[in-house]
Design a protein around this motif. Structure first.
Motif, PDB file in Angstrom:
ATOM      1  N   ARG A  40     -13.555  19.751 -15.374  1.00 13.74           N
ATOM      2  CA  ARG A  40     -14.850  20.203 -16.360  1.00 13.74           C
ATOM      3  C   ARG A  40     -14.858  18.771 -17.259  1.00 13.74           C
ATOM      4  N   GLN A  41     -14.269  18.201 -17.233  1.00 14.66           N
ATOM      5  CA  GLN A  41     -14.443  16.919 -18.288  1.00 14.66           C
ATOM      6  C   GLN A  41     -15.247  15.824 -17.603  1.00 14.66           C
ATOM      7  N   ASN A  42     -15.374  15.594 -16.183  1.00 15.90           N
ATOM      8  CA  ASN A  42     -15.917  14.470 -15.501  1.00 15.90           C
ATOM      9  C   ASN A  42     -17.158  14.849 -14.617  1.00 15.90           C
ATOM     10  N   TYR A  43     -17.229  16.181 -14.579  1.00 17.17           N
ATOM     11  CA  TYR A  43     -18.407  16.507 -13.658  1.00 17.17           C
ATOM     12  C   TYR A  43     -19.336  17.726 -14.489  1.00 17.17           C
ATOM     13  N   SER A  44     -20.278  17.836 -13.695  1.00 16.97           N
ATOM     14  CA  SER A  44     -21.197  19.027 -14.294  1.00 16.97           C
ATOM     15  C   SER A  44     -20.709  20.529 -14.224  1.00 16.97           C
ATOM     16  N   ARG A  45     -21.147  21.364 -15.094  1.00 18.99           N
ATOM     17  CA  ARG A  45     -20.916  22.589 -15.266  1.00 18.99           C
ATOM     18  C   ARG A  45     -20.980  23.373 -13.615  1.00 18.99           C
ATOM     19  N   ASP A  46     -22.155  22.990 -13.165  1.00 16.80           N
ATOM     20  CA  ASP A  46     -22.474  23.786 -11.953  1.00 16.80           C
ATOM     21  C   ASP A  46     -21.354  23.497 -10.764  1.00 16.80           C
TER      22      ASP A  46
END
Length: 381
Positions: free
Chosen positions: A209-215
């Motif tokens: 969640r902190q390092n990548y997109s919501r998708d």
């Protein structure tokens, strides 16, 4: 494990008959399931109380585990997240393969880091966003299909259950690539209560969640959520359709560059054929008294043309190494251009004005005469 010939034949029939790979007609002609994202399985046989599986060999391939995890571990450094663009590219290729497998009423069952082969695309136009690994575009293929089906044939699991396991395995694969830590289905679900599973997943998903997109986070969470069954592969493919267009654009760019490279190779091949023909027919000793090869014969111009192309010299008599002149002359000869050129003998006493078309006609005529009198090639077998 107890594997009988009947079990091997049953599983082979499932994979190698009535396949729905890239094209039903192509698959039936090729004799089995065929998809660019799956390593082709040819046969399985028993010999000397052992089971042998024969799959296609891809030169230079390594597993995803070797490519992204083992090198980091050997270097002594910590785990480094992969660029998201690279993860979506890998996911698109894997989803395409899984869709084809599930549509054929089969299950992959080998969606692990050590069973997915990775080869590097030799295409500059397909360079991915450079991350800590500095990696270019990679090509993935699912390996070892059919092996688990044979070895665990007696488990008698339903197809729906096996395909749901594929989706869980896909989620663990994505979790491994995003966190830099190898995570398997057994690590999360085996011998763990639902609360323990949620705790294990919570640690990893927090990092995602902190390092990548919501998708990407939502997709991984839906695949691994222990409270509900994972979505089917077609639902996943529908949700990431936009990412598939990005992958298709990259594939088209790679195809365009490869087409350009092949065109250059093809042009070089045409020039090579012309040079070979000239080398075959020029100054053969058996034609020394043939009137067609005398200084008044029609084929005499081939010798002069050879000097015109390769033996140019400047005003001081020094060799002129002009590759552009050579390539241009061979291309015009190949096209039988009507452009006129002046051919001069080495002593300067004979001067001929001919076109490239005339030279091409003489070359083809001389070469065909040579072929008609040549010794036939011995055949093998």
């Amino acid at each position: 494990r107890c594997v009988s010939h009947k079990i091997a034949q049953t599983v082979m029939h499932q994979w190698l008959s009535n396949a729905m790979g890239r094209d039903r007609n192509t698959a039936s002609i090729g004799g089995g399931f065929d998809h660019p994202g799956v390593v082709r399985w040819y046969k399985c046989f028993l010999s000397q109380r052992a089971v042998f599986f024969v799959h296609h060999y891809h030169v230079g391939a390594v597993t995803l585990k070797e490519r992204f995890f083992d090198n980091v571990r050997e270097g002594g450094g910590g785990s480094v997240p992969l660029p998201e663009s690279l993860i979506w590219s890998c996911l698109t290729q894997l989803v395409s393969a899984i869709v084809a497998v599930h549509a054929s009423s089969l299950a992959v069952r080998t969606l692990q880091l050590n069973h997915i082969l990775c080869t590097q695309e030799g295409c500059n136009a397909m360079m991915a966003v450079v991350g800590p690994y500095g990696l270019p575009k990679i090509r993935l293929r699912i390996n070892c299909v059919g092996i688990v089906d044979v070895l665990e044939f007696e488990a008698r699991k339903s197809l729906e259950e096996l395909q749901l396991e594929d989706m869980r395995a896909l989620g663990c694969l994505l979790l491994s690539m995003t966190t830099g830590t190898e995570v398997t289905v057994n690590d999360v679900y085996r011998n763990n209560s639902q609360q323990q599973q949620l705790m294990i997943l919570g640690q990893y998903l927090g990092f995602v969640r902190q390092n990548y997109s919501r998708d990407l986070h939502s997709l991984i969470e839906s695949l691994l959520n222990p409270s509900m069954p994972p979505p089917g592969i077609r639902a996943v493919a529908t949700n990431m359709a936009v990412r598939a267009f990005e992958e298709m654009d990259g594939a088209h760019s790679c195809i365009d560059e490869m087409h350009g490279s092949l065109s250059g190779i093809y042009e070089s091949g045409r020039a090579l054929r012309l040079m070979l023909k000239l080398a075959f027919v020029n100054e053969r000793p058996e034609f020394g008294i043939d009137k067609n090869w005398s200084e008044s014969g029609d084929c005499y111009i081939l010798k002069l043309f050879r000097d015109f192309v390769f033996h140019q010299a400047d005003g001081a008599g020094y060799p002129a190494m002009d590759l552009g002149h050579v390539v241009s002359s061979l291309n015009k000869l190949d096209a039988a251009d009507e452009e006129k050129i002046v051919l001069t003998s080495r002593d300067g006493k004979n001067v001929l004005v001919v076109s490239f078309a005339d030279v091409a006609w003489c070359l083809e005529k001389a070469y065909q005469e040579l072929c008609s009198n040549a010794v036939p090639h011995p055949t093998i077998g």
